[in-house]
Design a protein around this motif. Structure first.
Motif, PDB file in Angstrom:
ATOM      1  N   LEU A   1       0.824  -1.204   0.000  1.00  0.00           N
ATOM      2  CA  LEU A   1       0.000   0.000   0.000  1.00  0.00           C
ATOM      3  C   LEU A   1       0.860   1.257   0.000  1.00  0.00           C
ATOM      4  CD1 LEU A   1      -2.831   1.242   0.160  1.00  0.00           C
ATOM      5  CD2 LEU A   1      -2.637   1.145   2.651  1.00  0.00           C
ATOM      6  N   LEU A   2       1.945   1.249   0.794  1.00  0.00           N
ATOM      7  CA  LEU A   2       2.835   2.405   0.858  1.00  0.00           C
ATOM      8  C   LEU A   2       3.439   2.701  -0.512  1.00  0.00           C
ATOM      9  CD1 LEU A   2       4.348   4.546   2.503  1.00  0.00           C
ATOM     10  CD2 LEU A   2       6.109   2.814   2.957  1.00  0.00           C
ATOM     11  N   ARG A   3       3.912   1.651  -1.191  1.00  0.00           N
ATOM     12  CA  ARG A   3       4.481   1.843  -2.528  1.00  0.00           C
ATOM     13  C   ARG A   3       3.474   2.479  -3.473  1.00  0.00           C
ATOM     14  NH1 ARG A   3       6.671  -3.385  -1.803  1.00  0.00           N
ATOM     15  NH2 ARG A   3       4.905  -4.260  -2.960  1.00  0.00           N
ATOM     16  N   ILE A   4       2.266   1.944  -3.476  1.00  0.00           N
ATOM     17  CA  ILE A   4       1.260   2.429  -4.414  1.00  0.00           C
ATOM     18  C   ILE A   4       0.890   3.879  -4.120  1.00  0.00           C
ATOM     19  CG2 ILE A   4      -1.164   2.166  -5.097  1.00  0.00           C
ATOM     20  CD1 ILE A   4      -0.735  -0.859  -4.887  1.00  0.00           C
ATOM     21  N   VAL A   5       0.700   4.228  -2.849  1.00  0.00           N
ATOM     22  CA  VAL A   5       0.321   5.605  -2.508  1.00  0.00           C
ATOM     23  C   VAL A   5       1.395   6.593  -2.960  1.00  0.00           C
ATOM     24  CG1 VAL A   5      -0.047   7.211  -0.599  1.00  0.00           C
ATOM     25  CG2 VAL A   5      -1.208   4.988  -0.599  1.00  0.00           C
ATOM     26  N   VAL A   6       2.661   6.285  -2.675  1.00  0.00           N
ATOM     27  CA  VAL A   6       3.746   7.210  -3.031  1.00  0.00           C
ATOM     28  C   VAL A   6       3.898   7.313  -4.540  1.00  0.00           C
ATOM     29  CG1 VAL A   6       6.229   7.632  -2.889  1.00  0.00           C
ATOM     30  CG2 VAL A   6       4.968   6.860  -0.865  1.00  0.00           C
ATOM     31  N   TRP A   7       3.968   6.165  -5.213  1.00  0.00           N
ATOM     32  CA  TRP A   7       4.195   6.190  -6.667  1.00  0.00           C
ATOM     33  C   TRP A   7       2.964   6.704  -7.408  1.00  0.00           C
ATOM     34  CZ3 TRP A   7       6.692   0.652  -6.908  1.00  0.00           C
ATOM     35  CH2 TRP A   7       7.967   0.725  -6.343  1.00  0.00           C
ATOM     36  N   LYS A   8       1.775   6.333  -6.941  1.00  0.00           N
ATOM     37  CA  LYS A   8       0.562   6.818  -7.612  1.00  0.00           C
ATOM     38  C   LYS A   8       0.399   8.314  -7.374  1.00  0.00           C
ATOM     39  CE  LYS A   8      -3.077   6.384 -10.111  1.00  0.00           C
ATOM     40  NZ  LYS A   8      -2.924   6.137 -11.571  1.00  0.00           N
ATOM     41  N   GLY A   9       0.779   8.779  -6.190  1.00  0.00           N
ATOM     42  CA  GLY A   9       0.734  10.216  -5.938  1.00  0.00           C
ATOM     43  C   GLY A   9       1.609  10.976  -6.913  1.00  0.00           C
ATOM     44  N   MET A  10       2.821  10.484  -7.161  1.00  0.00           N
ATOM     45  CA  MET A  10       3.718  11.119  -8.119  1.00  0.00           C
ATOM     46  C   MET A  10       3.112  11.099  -9.525  1.00  0.00           C
ATOM     47  SD  MET A  10       7.276   9.443  -6.680  1.00  0.00           S
ATOM     48  CE  MET A  10       8.279  10.139  -7.997  1.00  0.00           C
ATOM     49  N   GLU A  11       2.490   9.968  -9.886  1.00  0.00           N
ATOM     50  CA  GLU A  11       1.894   9.853 -11.228  1.00  0.00           C
ATOM     51  C   GLU A  11       0.712  10.797 -11.388  1.00  0.00           C
ATOM     52  OE1 GLU A  11      -0.837   7.879 -14.271  1.00  0.00           O
ATOM     53  OE2 GLU A  11      -1.156   8.167 -12.119  1.00  0.00           O
ATOM     54  N   ILE A  12      -0.130  10.910 -10.372  1.00  0.00           N
ATOM     55  CA  ILE A  12      -1.297  11.791 -10.441  1.00  0.00           C
ATOM     56  C   ILE A  12      -0.862  13.247 -10.560  1.00  0.00           C
ATOM     57  CG2 ILE A  12      -3.180  12.746  -9.032  1.00  0.00           C
ATOM     58  CD1 ILE A  12      -3.801   9.895  -8.131  1.00  0.00           C
ATOM     59  N   TYR A  13       0.160  13.614  -9.824  1.00  0.00           N
ATOM     60  CA  TYR A  13       0.622  15.012  -9.860  1.00  0.00           C
ATOM     61  C   TYR A  13       1.350  15.356 -11.167  1.00  0.00           C
ATOM     62  CZ  TYR A  13      -0.771  16.789  -5.309  1.00  0.00           C
ATOM     63  OH  TYR A  13      -1.522  17.271  -4.253  1.00  0.00           O
ATOM     64  N   GLU A  14       1.884  14.340 -11.855  1.00  0.00           N
ATOM     65  CA  GLU A  14       2.567  14.583 -13.125  1.00  0.00           C
ATOM     66  C   GLU A  14       1.615  14.582 -14.316  1.00  0.00           C
ATOM     67  OE1 GLU A  14       5.519  11.576 -13.337  1.00  0.00           O
ATOM     68  OE2 GLU A  14       6.841  12.504 -11.842  1.00  0.00           O
ATOM     69  N   THR A  15       0.518  13.841 -14.242  1.00  0.00           N
ATOM     70  CA  THR A  15      -0.396  13.732 -15.370  1.00  0.00           C
ATOM     71  C   THR A  15      -1.162  15.025 -15.592  1.00  0.00           C
ATOM     72  OG1 THR A  15      -2.180  12.400 -16.333  1.00  0.00           O
ATOM     73  CG2 THR A  15      -2.332  12.875 -13.993  1.00  0.00           C
ATOM     74  N   LYS A  16      -1.668  15.190 -16.799  1.00  0.00           N
ATOM     75  CA  LYS A  16      -2.429  16.393 -17.139  1.00  0.00           C
ATOM     76  C   LYS A  16      -3.902  16.275 -16.735  1.00  0.00           C
ATOM     77  CE  LYS A  16       0.606  17.729 -20.942  1.00  0.00           C
ATOM     78  NZ  LYS A  16       0.714  18.014 -22.396  1.00  0.00           N
ATOM     79  N   TYR A  17      -4.312  15.090 -16.303  1.00  0.00           N
ATOM     80  CA  TYR A  17      -5.685  14.921 -15.831  1.00  0.00           C
ATOM     81  C   TYR A  17      -5.858  15.621 -14.486  1.00  0.00           C
ATOM     82  CZ  TYR A  17      -6.665  11.286 -19.311  1.00  0.00           C
ATOM     83  OH  TYR A  17      -6.877  10.607 -20.486  1.00  0.00           O
ATOM     84  N   THR A  18      -7.018  16.222 -14.302  1.00  0.00           N
ATOM     85  CA  THR A  18      -7.371  16.793 -13.007  1.00  0.00           C
ATOM     86  C   THR A  18      -8.863  16.626 -12.797  1.00  0.00           C
ATOM     87  OG1 THR A  18      -7.236  18.762 -11.601  1.00  0.00           O
ATOM     88  CG2 THR A  18      -7.801  19.108 -13.911  1.00  0.00           C
ATOM     89  N   LEU A  19      -9.306  16.633 -11.552  1.00  0.00           N
ATOM     90  CA  LEU A  19     -10.732  16.525 -11.284  1.00  0.00           C
ATOM     91  C   LEU A  19     -11.467  17.745 -11.836  1.00  0.00           C
ATOM     92  CD1 LEU A  19     -10.826  15.198  -7.606  1.00  0.00           C
ATOM     93  CD2 LEU A  19     -11.499  13.953  -9.660  1.00  0.00           C
ATOM     94  N   ALA A  20     -12.631  17.506 -12.421  1.00  0.00           N
ATOM     95  CA  ALA A  20     -13.476  18.614 -12.861  1.00  0.00           C
ATOM     96  C   ALA A  20     -14.147  19.237 -11.640  1.00  0.00           C
ATOM     97  CB  ALA A  20     -14.529  18.115 -13.847  1.00  0.00           C
ATOM     98  N   ALA A  21     -14.644  20.451 -11.805  1.00  0.00           N
ATOM     99  CA  ALA A  21     -15.322  21.160 -10.716  1.00  0.00           C
ATOM    100  C   ALA A  21     -16.830  21.142 -10.937  1.00  0.00           C
ATOM    101  CB  ALA A  21     -14.831  22.604 -10.635  1.00  0.00           C
ATOM    102  N   LEU A  22     -17.581  20.920  -9.859  1.00  0.00           N
ATOM    103  CA  LEU A  22     -19.029  21.008  -9.913  1.00  0.00           C
ATOM    104  C   LEU A  22     -19.468  22.471  -9.898  1.00  0.00           C
ATOM    105  CD1 LEU A  22     -19.875  18.177  -7.351  1.00  0.00           C
ATOM    106  CD2 LEU A  22     -19.858  18.010  -9.849  1.00  0.00           C
TER     107      LEU A  22
END
Length: 328
Positions: free
Chosen positions: A114-135
């Protein structure tokens, strides 16, 4: 959007459906009858499902922190704190597996995994151009609830007696285009063949139909955020799909046909006639095997005893309620 809820069942006839229920109906009417109408649930916990839920929750928190413009370190620290609090005991138990009678470390799961996934996925999410849309209120488009009336068909827009409800995991934004997004974890390779399992799907087509056809929100398609869990690493890959309006109409008409069919079975049962509740044998071994497989492979007169031994029954609160308007 104000959420208006109707009773799920009226006179033991289901009126409000979700995409998970549609999955049950289309896989096998008997499965739908056992699980959705009669409320049977297995007594056996599915621990890998808990790990997948922890990953799903982690991705939601990480994406929300990015939306709020928090730093990566802040996002990772908060995610670990929340996920360990909500899933800690289950995750610790998943950190071990039994091999030849001995307990050994299970490197793909547990706290290390779980620790590996949270850290590495966090880095991937912050690098990607995808972001949550706003309501409309400025909040992130996360866990968005809906319940909408269903028309009779794609060519008849008058309201039927049925409604579709659900919770859209997230709606993301990429280059000014909206996508319904869902996270799926697996130990399988993230190949095109693996991603193809989700297209078509009742879940994604249902969400797109609600947003695009019912609420008139111009959603481009859907995105599957794949996470592969391995012994000492994790891999991430995303795939986008772009169903057309015609494809959504086809899905909707198929869903309404399935709803109409099981409604007739339920009415026959309530009116005292033996309900057929067909068994679709081709679905018995899908998805790792139906949880009711052992029930259906014994004679019908013995199934009640087997259900009581291996399952817990809990009817939906509205299953036996009387209708408010006299409808049936």
């Amino acid at each position: 959007m104000t959420l208006v809820r109707a009773p799920r069942f009226v006179n033991k006839i289901q009126r409000v459906f979700d995409v998970s229920t549609l999955d049950l109906i289309m896989r096998c009417p008997t499965l739908y009858n056992y699980k959705s109408r009669q409320g049977w649930r297995s007594r056996r916990a599915r621990m890998k499902t808990n790990f997948g839920s922890a990953i799903h929750r982690a991705c939601q928190i990480l994406a929300t922190q990015k939306f709020l413009r928090k730093s990566l370190d802040e996002a990772i620290n908060l995610t670990l704190e929340v996920v360990l609090k909500e899933f800690g005991p289950q995750i610790v138990e998943l950190g071990w597996k039994r091999v030849r009678g001995k307990e050994i470390v299970n490197p793909a799961y547990g706290l290390d995994g779980l620790l590996r996934i949270v850290v590495w996925k966090g880095m991937e999410i912050y690098e990607t151009k995808y972001t949550l849309a706003a309501l409309e209120d400025g909040a992130p488009a996360l866990e968005t609830l809906f319940e909408v009336p269903l028309p009779h068909s794609s060519t008849d827009n008058t309201d039927s007696p049925y409604r579709l409800s659900g919770r859209i995991d997230s709606i993301s934004l990429l280059h000014d285009e909206l996508f319904v997004e869902d996270t799926k974890s697996t130990d399988k390779d993230l190949t095109e063949s693996w991603f193809s399992m989700f297209n078509p799907s009742n879940q994604m087509y249902g969400y797109l139909w609600v947003l695009r056809k019912k609420l008139k929100i111009p959603v481009r398609g859907f995105s599957i955020n794949g996470i592969q869990t391995l012994d000492n690493t994790a891999r991430f890959r995303r795939a986008n799909f772009y169903p057309s309006d015609d494809q959504l109409d086809e899905w909707f008409d198929s869903a309404m046909e399935a709803i109409s069919r099981v409604t007739q079975y339920a009415k026959m049962e309530e009116f005292g006639s033996p309900a057929p509740w067909p068994q679709y044998f081709s679905a018995c071994h899908s998805y790792g095997g139906c949880e009711f497989l052992n029930v259906c492979t014994i004679p019908a007169h013995l199934r009640g005893r087997w259900l009581n031994e291996d399952f817990i029954q809990k009817y939906h609160p509205t299953f036996s309620e009387e209708p408010q308007d006299g409808s049936a």
